[in-house]
Scaffold this active site. Structure first.
Site, mmCIF file in Angstrom:
data_model
loop_
_atom_site.group_PDB
_atom_site.id
_atom_site.type_symbol
_atom_site.label_atom_id
_atom_site.label_comp_id
_atom_site.label_asym_id
_atom_site.label_seq_id
_atom_site.Cartn_x
_atom_site.Cartn_y
_atom_site.Cartn_z
ATOM 1 N N LEU A 277 -0.177 24.265 62.928
ATOM 2 C CA LEU A 277 0.939 23.381 62.609
ATOM 3 C C LEU A 277 2.234 24.096 62.996
ATOM 4 C CD1 LEU A 277 1.602 20.681 61.091
ATOM 5 C CD2 LEU A 277 2.203 22.136 59.163
ATOM 6 N N LYS B 5 0.044 16.918 61.069
ATOM 7 C CA LYS B 5 0.060 17.203 59.626
ATOM 8 C C LYS B 5 -0.668 16.092 58.881
ATOM 9 C CE LYS B 5 3.096 19.244 56.121
ATOM 10 N NZ LYS B 5 2.307 20.425 55.812
ATOM 11 N N GLU C 287 -3.612 30.513 61.486
ATOM 12 C CA GLU C 287 -2.546 30.340 60.484
ATOM 13 C C GLU C 287 -3.182 30.387 59.114
ATOM 14 O OE1 GLU C 287 -0.791 26.377 60.592
ATOM 15 O OE2 GLU C 287 -2.706 25.519 61.215
ATOM 16 N N TYR D 270 1.489 13.640 56.170
ATOM 17 C CA TYR D 270 2.400 13.957 55.075
ATOM 18 C C TYR D 270 3.434 14.973 55.511
ATOM 19 C CZ TYR D 270 0.048 18.469 54.219
ATOM 20 O OH TYR D 270 -0.442 19.740 54.336
#
Ligand code: PLP
Length: 285
Positions: free
Chosen positions: A207, A149, A182, A33
């Site tokens: 990411l 992702k 993250e 996505y």
């Protein structure tokens, strides 16, 4: 006004926007996505988002569902039909519909595409940024490829809920060596006591946030000192400032980590300036 979703070639009211029970996204989270910011009815950094989408699809050997120019038309049309001025547009591509079997379906199975868009309350976002957010840390229990992702987000969902339960807005994942990887849905940054901006370099463990790349440009333009290196939770707690970046929230100052204040416990000047300057470095389509 009823919301409209694009589903496999058609624009539908949300209540009729359905996917097949054997869509591999539904059954296996076998898809990817993108979330782009919409600002002033324009899409922010579409080119970079499409480049990352192309990469995620290639890593999973899912075909591009249509040429990028056609996908761009769908994104803009979904934004237009939902009359979104400020908000987000969401795009999901799965490996398509096939009888349930772990291995890939027959060659030629069409990838499935869904696009939705919705308005976000810009004033609320500014209020959150003015107050700053709290984060809590937890061990990074995701698979080894968070650089893709993927819609497979269970660890991120559990981490985000644990953060909410602790009265925080974001969770920071910590790797086996004690370094911050993250956020559950953002990239993590600190500003050291001597003014260096630090964020983890991109590899398979995080990411490559599109907002991250925009902020790197803003940092360069402002002549700030930057180090792309991992940082520990202890370093973050001793930092002068901390912040997170993501398309849906651009730059958000972090004012508490695991209950302890960062700096003086208020949004710092670097994060505030980067938030203010963000759109000067973004591209609009
Ligand atoms: N890291 C994770 C795990 C995310 O889910 C996101 C965004 O949702 C980000 C980082 C930030 O990426 P971007 O700036 O492209 O929104």
């Amino acid at each position: 006004m009823s919301r409209i979703a694009y589903v496999n070639g058609r624009y539908r009211p949300h209540r009729e926007a359905l996917i097949h029970v054997e869509d591999r996204g539904y059954q296996f989270a076998d898809g990817v996505y993108e979330v782009c910011e919409v600002r002033g009815a324009r899409i922010v950094d579409e080119r970079r988002h499409m480049a990352r989408l192309t990469r995620s699809l290639a890593e999973l050997r899912i075909g591009l569902p249509m040429p990028l120019t056609a996908l761009s038309v769908v994104l803009h049309e979904t934004v237009r039909r939902n009359r979104v001025r400020d908000g987000i547009v969401y795009l999901q591509v799965t490996r398509g519909v096939a009888r349930r079997d772990h291995a890939f379906p027959a060659a030629g199975t069409a990838p499935a595409v869904v696009v939705t868009a919705r308005a976000l309350d810009a004033a609320k976002g500014e209020k959150v940024a003015a107050d700053g957010i709290a984060v809590v840390t937890m061990s990074d229990n995701r698979w080894a490829r968070p650089d893709i992702k993927s819609v497979s987000l269970l660890p991120n969902i559990l981490a985000k809920q644990a953060a909410r339960d602790a009265g925080a807005r974001e969770a920071w994942f910590i790797d086996a060596k004690g370094f911050v990887t993250e956020g559950a849905s953002s990239n993590a940054w600190i500003v050291t006591p001597d003014g260096e901006v630090v964020t983890r370099p991109v590899d398979n463990s995080i990411l490559n946030g599109i907002s991250r790349t925009v902020v790197l440009d803003a940092i360069a333009a402002q002549g700030l000192r930057l180090a792309e290196r991992p940082f520990t939770v202890a370093e973050a707690r001793a930092a002068r400032e901390a912040f997170v970046t993501a398309a849906s929230q651009i730059v958000q100052p972090v004012v508490r980590i695991d209950g302890a204040p960062v700096g003086d416990g208020r949004p710092g000047p670097v994060a505030t300036a980067l938030r203010r300057e963000f759109h000067r470095h973004a591209e609009f389509t």
